[in-house]
Design an enzyme around this catalytic site. Structure first.
Site, PDB file in Angstrom:
ATOM      1  N   ILE A  14       0.827  -1.213   0.000  1.00 22.47           N
ATOM      2  CA  ILE A  14       0.000   0.000   0.000  1.00 22.47           C
ATOM      3  C   ILE A  14       0.863   1.267   0.000  1.00 22.47           C
ATOM      4  CG2 ILE A  14      -0.350   0.288   2.515  1.00 22.47           C
ATOM      5  CD1 ILE A  14      -2.987   0.672  -0.284  1.00 22.47           C
ATOM      6  N   SER A  36      12.351   1.062   6.518  1.00 25.16           N
ATOM      7  CA  SER A  36      12.068  -0.230   5.916  1.00 25.16           C
ATOM      8  C   SER A  36      12.974  -1.291   6.514  1.00 25.16           C
ATOM      9  CB  SER A  36      12.266  -0.153   4.390  1.00 25.16           C
ATOM     10  OG  SER A  36      12.144  -1.433   3.838  1.00 25.16           O
ATOM     11  N   ARG A  38      13.407  -4.160   5.433  1.00 24.66           N
ATOM     12  CA  ARG A  38      14.132  -4.849   4.350  1.00 24.66           C
ATOM     13  C   ARG A  38      15.057  -3.921   3.592  1.00 24.66           C
ATOM     14  NH1 ARG A  38       9.545  -6.014   0.805  1.00 24.66           N
ATOM     15  NH2 ARG A  38       8.865  -4.128   1.902  1.00 24.66           N
ATOM     16  N   LYS A  91      -5.230   1.660   7.946  1.00 20.33           N
ATOM     17  CA  LYS A  91      -6.262   0.861   8.606  1.00 20.33           C
ATOM     18  C   LYS A  91      -5.844  -0.602   8.596  1.00 20.33           C
ATOM     19  CE  LYS A  91      -7.877  -1.720   6.117  1.00 20.33           C
ATOM     20  NZ  LYS A  91      -7.530  -2.795   5.132  1.00 20.33           N
ATOM     21  N   ASP A 169      -9.421  -7.910   7.226  1.00 21.79           N
ATOM     22  CA  ASP A 169      -8.491  -6.860   6.768  1.00 21.79           C
ATOM     23  C   ASP A 169      -9.140  -6.072   5.626  1.00 21.79           C
ATOM     24  OD1 ASP A 169      -5.705  -5.577   6.627  1.00 21.79           O
ATOM     25  OD2 ASP A 169      -6.041  -6.286   4.588  1.00 21.79           O
TER      26      ASP A 169
HETATM   27  P1  NAP Z   1       2.518  -5.503   3.034  1.00 20.85           P
HETATM   28  O1  NAP Z   1       2.658  -5.455   1.554  1.00 20.85           O
HETATM   29  O2  NAP Z   1       2.788  -6.788   3.735  1.00 20.85           O
HETATM   30  O3  NAP Z   1       3.450  -4.360   3.599  1.00 20.85           O
HETATM   31  C1  NAP Z   1       3.614  -4.110   4.960  1.00 20.85           C
HETATM   32  C2  NAP Z   1       5.053  -3.673   5.174  1.00 20.85           C
HETATM   33  O4  NAP Z   1       5.240  -3.314   6.527  1.00 20.85           O
HETATM   34  C3  NAP Z   1       6.068  -4.795   4.932  1.00 20.85           C
HETATM   35  O5  NAP Z   1       6.406  -4.888   3.571  1.00 20.85           O
HETATM   36  C4  NAP Z   1       7.238  -4.340   5.771  1.00 20.85           C
HETATM   37  O6  NAP Z   1       7.907  -3.353   5.002  1.00 20.85           O
HETATM   38  C5  NAP Z   1       6.593  -3.598   6.918  1.00 20.85           C
HETATM   39  N1  NAP Z   1       6.573  -4.309   8.195  1.00 20.85           N
HETATM   40  C6  NAP Z   1       6.953  -3.797   9.387  1.00 20.85           C
HETATM   41  N2  NAP Z   1       6.791  -4.676  10.353  1.00 20.85           N
HETATM   42  C7  NAP Z   1       6.305  -5.775   9.807  1.00 20.85           C
HETATM   43  C8  NAP Z   1       5.928  -7.034  10.326  1.00 20.85           C
HETATM   44  N3  NAP Z   1       6.031  -7.330  11.609  1.00 20.85           N
HETATM   45  N4  NAP Z   1       5.450  -7.937   9.452  1.00 20.85           N
HETATM   46  C9  NAP Z   1       5.337  -7.664   8.142  1.00 20.85           C
HETATM   47  N5  NAP Z   1       5.668  -6.463   7.601  1.00 20.85           N
HETATM   48  C10 NAP Z   1       6.151  -5.548   8.433  1.00 20.85           C
HETATM   49  O7  NAP Z   1       1.079  -5.058   3.498  1.00 20.85           O
HETATM   50  P2  NAP Z   1       0.141  -3.943   2.834  1.00 20.85           P
HETATM   51  O8  NAP Z   1      -0.820  -4.599   1.929  1.00 20.85           O
HETATM   52  O9  NAP Z   1       0.953  -2.827   2.336  1.00 20.85           O
HETATM   53  O10 NAP Z   1      -0.699  -3.538   4.123  1.00 20.85           O
HETATM   54  C11 NAP Z   1      -0.185  -2.699   5.127  1.00 20.85           C
HETATM   55  C12 NAP Z   1      -1.353  -2.032   5.831  1.00 20.85           C
HETATM   56  O11 NAP Z   1      -2.067  -1.269   4.860  1.00 20.85           O
HETATM   57  C13 NAP Z   1      -2.358  -3.040   6.419  1.00 20.85           C
HETATM   58  O12 NAP Z   1      -2.842  -2.572   7.633  1.00 20.85           O
HETATM   59  C14 NAP Z   1      -3.452  -3.094   5.368  1.00 20.85           C
HETATM   60  O13 NAP Z   1      -4.722  -3.390   5.922  1.00 20.85           O
HETATM   61  C15 NAP Z   1      -3.427  -1.674   4.844  1.00 20.85           C
HETATM   62  N6  NAP Z   1      -3.966  -1.542   3.478  1.00 20.85           N
HETATM   63  C16 NAP Z   1      -3.579  -2.371   2.476  1.00 20.85           C
HETATM   64  C17 NAP Z   1      -4.158  -2.249   1.207  1.00 20.85           C
HETATM   65  C18 NAP Z   1      -3.748  -3.118   0.036  1.00 20.85           C
HETATM   66  O14 NAP Z   1      -4.415  -3.038  -1.026  1.00 20.85           O
HETATM   67  N7  NAP Z   1      -2.706  -3.907   0.124  1.00 20.85           N
HETATM   68  C19 NAP Z   1      -5.123  -1.279   0.973  1.00 20.85           C
HETATM   69  C20 NAP Z   1      -5.444  -0.421   1.986  1.00 20.85           C
HETATM   70  C21 NAP Z   1      -4.866  -0.561   3.231  1.00 20.85           C
HETATM   71  P3  NAP Z   1       9.471  -3.001   5.200  1.00 20.85           P
HETATM   72  O15 NAP Z   1      10.229  -4.232   4.974  1.00 20.85           O
HETATM   73  O16 NAP Z   1       9.672  -1.939   4.203  1.00 20.85           O
HETATM   74  O17 NAP Z   1       9.609  -2.522   6.637  1.00 20.85           O
END
Ligand code: NAP
Length: 313
Positions: A14, A36, A38, A91, A169
């Protein structure tokens, strides 16, 4: 108008799909750093492995956007507020209600802005539905929020771990629309939560809502499912007594009234979120709406556990 320097914490899907382009397009904040684990980089910006390192190295960064999974957000938001930064949270804001209340108090103590975003609420179609439903007698409500987890959350293990919300989620987006547009609070009456045998969060949920005792009308159901294939369905249909049927589709970006589209505007949510965040910071205010999280927490409280086939990517 001051231009706050902002850092993104957690550079996953996101952050890349929405936050970075929205910050750049709205131009109200200057993206100044990334945090980050990573070591993800973007556009030559400084990238730190921990938020603590970024906060001490960059005192001129006045705001952070926390885009991590929800269960690590409480500690990160506290740390940022205590370091005097304004905070935007993706969120769901936290993994528990008590954490969210704690952060609200922490922001107040720190005199900084805390913004718990609910991106689906930031649609013109949702605003239009809310206006049409104000004071309306509602005959029926129906929520279908169904998507393919493999398409929308590829490889995201955290969503299957306790505190990762599972199908809630995305489902909390539907709930955030309900709490915004309905002229009464939706109470969770019961819920069937279906867990894969090898996972800690549900892959599907059927939540039955009731109205407050003084609001006439039947119970209604939200069906959330991650086993959908052949295209996602993110639709809420609301029938008004003696009036039109409103259909919010495509995640709340499109509103049809009796089948005629009246608003259709994709992909503006995050631009609006950053405008709102900027306005809150400038006004010295916070916006922490716990209602969608409360509804989902209640579904887990009263929900019945069902078990289905194991899930593997
Ligand atoms: P994601 O791709 O898994 O990204 C989350 C990032 O957070 C990871 O890549 C990692 O990035 C970091 N991170 C820090 N602590 C972590 C941990 N303990 N476990 C895993 N990752 C960790 O997830 P996302 O889809 O972006 O979602 C993140 C948030 O945005 C969620 O709350 C989700 O509900 C919300 N959201 C997502 C979407 C969507 O379409 N994907 C839409 C709206 C809202 P680094 O390695 O860079 O630290």
């Amino acid at each position: 108008m001051s231009k706050h320097k902002l850092a993104i914490v957690g550079v996953g899907k996101i952050a890349i799909d929405q936050h970075i382009p929205s910050i750049e397009e709205t131009g109200l904040f200057r993206l100044a750093a990334l945090v980050s684990q990573r070591g993800v980089e973007h556009d030559g910006l400084p990238s730190f492995r921990t938020q603590a390192d970024m906060l001490s190295a960059m005192p001129d960064v006045t705001a952070v956007a926390i885009c991590t999974p929800p269960d690590v957000r409480h500690g990160l938001v506290r740390e940022a507020l205590r370091a005097g930064r304004h905070v935007l949270m993706e969120k769901p804001p936290t993994a528990s209600l008590m954490e969210l209340e704690d952060l609200r108090a922490e922001a107040e103590r720190a005199g900084r802005t805390l913004f718990a975003t609910w991106h689906s609420q930031f649609n013109a179609a949702v605003d239009a539905a809310r206006e049409r439903l104000a004071g309306a007698r509602i005959r029926s409500v129906r929520v279908d929020w169904k998507e393919d987890v493999r398409k929308w959350h590829p490889g995201q293990e955290w969503i299957w771990q306790a505190g990762g919300f599972g199908v809630f989620d995305p489902g909390i987006n539907a709930v955030s629309i309900l709490t915004r547009v309905l002229p009464f609070p939706p109470f969770v009456a019961s819920a069937d939560l279906t867990f894969p045998a090898n996972r800690d969060t549900p892959i599907a949920a059927s939540v039955v809502f009731r109205r407050p005792p003084d609001v006439p009308g039947a119970r209604f159901t939200a069906d959330l499912d991650w086993r959908q294939t052949g295209g996602e369905i993110w639709t809420i249909t609301i029938e008004v007594d003696g009036g039109p049927t409103l259909t919010l589709s495509r995640g709340g970006t499109c509103l049809a009234v009796d089948g005629t589209t009246v608003v259709d505007e994709a992909d503006r949510e995050y631009r609006r979120i950053y405008r709102r965040f900027h306005a809150l910071v400038e006004a010295g205010e916070s916006d922490v709406d716990a209602a969608p999280l409360r509804v989902v927490a209640d579904a887990f409280l009263v929900g019945r556990r069902l078990v289905t086939d194991a899930f593997d990517w």
